[in-house]
Design a protein around this motif. Structure first.
Motif, mmCIF file in Angstrom:
data_model
loop_
_atom_site.group_PDB
_atom_site.id
_atom_site.type_symbol
_atom_site.label_atom_id
_atom_site.label_comp_id
_atom_site.label_asym_id
_atom_site.label_seq_id
_atom_site.Cartn_x
_atom_site.Cartn_y
_atom_site.Cartn_z
ATOM 1 N N ARG A 105 0.826 -1.206 0.000
ATOM 2 C CA ARG A 105 0.000 0.000 0.000
ATOM 3 C C ARG A 105 0.866 1.264 0.000
ATOM 4 N NH1 ARG A 105 -5.335 -1.456 1.763
ATOM 5 N NH2 ARG A 105 -6.074 -2.798 0.088
ATOM 6 N N LEU A 106 2.029 1.206 0.648
ATOM 7 C CA LEU A 106 2.915 2.369 0.624
ATOM 8 C C LEU A 106 3.410 2.660 -0.786
ATOM 9 C CD1 LEU A 106 5.069 1.991 3.862
ATOM 10 C CD2 LEU A 106 3.634 3.938 3.228
ATOM 11 N N ARG A 107 3.783 1.612 -1.507
ATOM 12 C CA ARG A 107 4.265 1.809 -2.880
ATOM 13 C C ARG A 107 3.158 2.355 -3.775
ATOM 14 N NH1 ARG A 107 6.749 -3.604 -1.772
ATOM 15 N NH2 ARG A 107 8.957 -3.222 -1.281
ATOM 16 N N GLU A 108 1.910 1.940 -3.514
ATOM 17 C CA GLU A 108 0.780 2.459 -4.282
ATOM 18 C C GLU A 108 0.473 3.906 -3.921
ATOM 19 O OE1 GLU A 108 -2.407 -0.162 -3.356
ATOM 20 O OE2 GLU A 108 -1.615 -1.857 -4.511
ATOM 21 N N ALA A 109 0.661 4.248 -2.651
ATOM 22 C CA ALA A 109 0.267 5.576 -2.176
ATOM 23 C C ALA A 109 1.142 6.681 -2.752
ATOM 24 C CB ALA A 109 0.320 5.620 -0.645
ATOM 25 N N ASP A 110 2.451 6.440 -2.808
ATOM 26 C CA ASP A 110 3.383 7.476 -3.264
ATOM 27 C C ASP A 110 4.574 6.791 -3.914
ATOM 28 O OD1 ASP A 110 5.719 9.349 -3.116
ATOM 29 O OD2 ASP A 110 4.255 10.664 -2.161
ATOM 30 N N PRO A 111 4.807 7.009 -5.203
ATOM 31 C CA PRO A 111 5.866 6.278 -5.907
ATOM 32 C C PRO A 111 7.271 6.653 -5.468
ATOM 33 C CG PRO A 111 4.925 7.970 -7.336
ATOM 34 C CD PRO A 111 4.070 7.920 -6.104
ATOM 35 N N VAL A 112 7.414 7.742 -4.722
ATOM 36 C CA VAL A 112 8.742 8.150 -4.245
ATOM 37 C C VAL A 112 8.897 7.871 -2.752
ATOM 38 C CG1 VAL A 112 10.335 10.076 -3.957
ATOM 39 C CG2 VAL A 112 8.972 9.888 -6.050
#
Length: 239
Positions: free
Chosen positions: A180-187
């Motif tokens: 979910r973190l990778r989906e939330a913000d790509p950086v």
């Protein structure tokens, strides 16, 4: 695995309104030892429950819902900002759905996911900022490796909560947290995940501290002096 799931449904839930295979078996990521996640819709008057069973040598997680129960659980999962059940229905494979109940449930799940989670209230965001600020002080000061790892896990979870709120993205726990973190913000999402991994691997807390401070800045900045809460009868968690 799909055939095995169909056999279980036929044996144990022949009157189900709909049956859906979810999880890794539905997405093609299952291994030889993966369990089966099955969501089943049953008529109102039945039970809404979760049960773990074994079928043909494989562990199976059953998620059984009436229509009313599913509506209630969708609401609870949305309020939790995790949408676990919605994700199951949105990505699952319908095994049986004679009257379209399952298809309608899947569309409701997708609509919830598109809408996104409810925003945290301003006071809650302030309290989480305070909690993460305090954790970062502890992370910097920790001299014991075990304590540093424990604090690092809390930092990751607290930063994830604030980042997902800032991006109006769903959050998660366990294996779902890095996804979910990778989906939330790509950086910032991958930065947090990679920094936590580096802490666990090398014992270096600085990359995690830097990434978490970036999240704090996004949420309004660090907060220590000036934070105040009046006792309201419950203890509000800071992380």
């Amino acid at each position: 695995m799909i055939d095995q799931a169909r056999r279980l449904v036929a044996e144990r839930f022949p009157d189900a309104l709909a049956a859906l295979l979810a999880g890794s078996a539905a997405t093609g990521n299952a291994t030889a030892t993966s369990d089966l996640d099955l969501a089943l819709l049953v008529a109102d008057g039945g039970e809404t429950y979760r049960e773990t069973v074994r079928h043909e040598g494989r562990v199976v997680e059953l998620f059984v819902h009436t229509g009313t129960g599913l509506t209630e659980l969708f609401a609870v999962d949305a309020a939790s900002r995790r949408a676990v059940l919605q994700s199951m229905y949105a990505t699952g494979v319908l095994l049986t759905d004679p009257d379209g109940h399952g298809a309608r449930a899947c569309e409701r799940a997708r609509a919830d996911l598109r809408q996104g989670p409810p925003a945290l209230g301003p006071e809650t965001v302030e309290t989480r900022r305070y909690g993460l600020t305090d954790l970062l002080d502890d992370l910097t000061d920790a001299g014991d490796g075990a304590e540093r790892l424990a604090i690092g896990g809390e930092v990751l979870a607290a930063a994830a909560d604030l980042l997902c709120d800032a991006r109006r993205a769903w959050t998660g726990a366990g294996k779902w947290l890095p996804r979910r973190l990778r989906e939330a913000d790509p950086v910032l999402g991958p930065a947090l995940v990679d920094a936590h991994l580096r802490l666990c691997r090398d014992g270096d807390p600085q990359p995690l501290a830097r990434a978490a401070r970036q999240v704090l800045d996004l949420a309004g900045g660090p907060l220590a002096e000036g934070y105040r809460r009046t006792w309201q009868g419950t203890i509000e968690r800071t992380v």
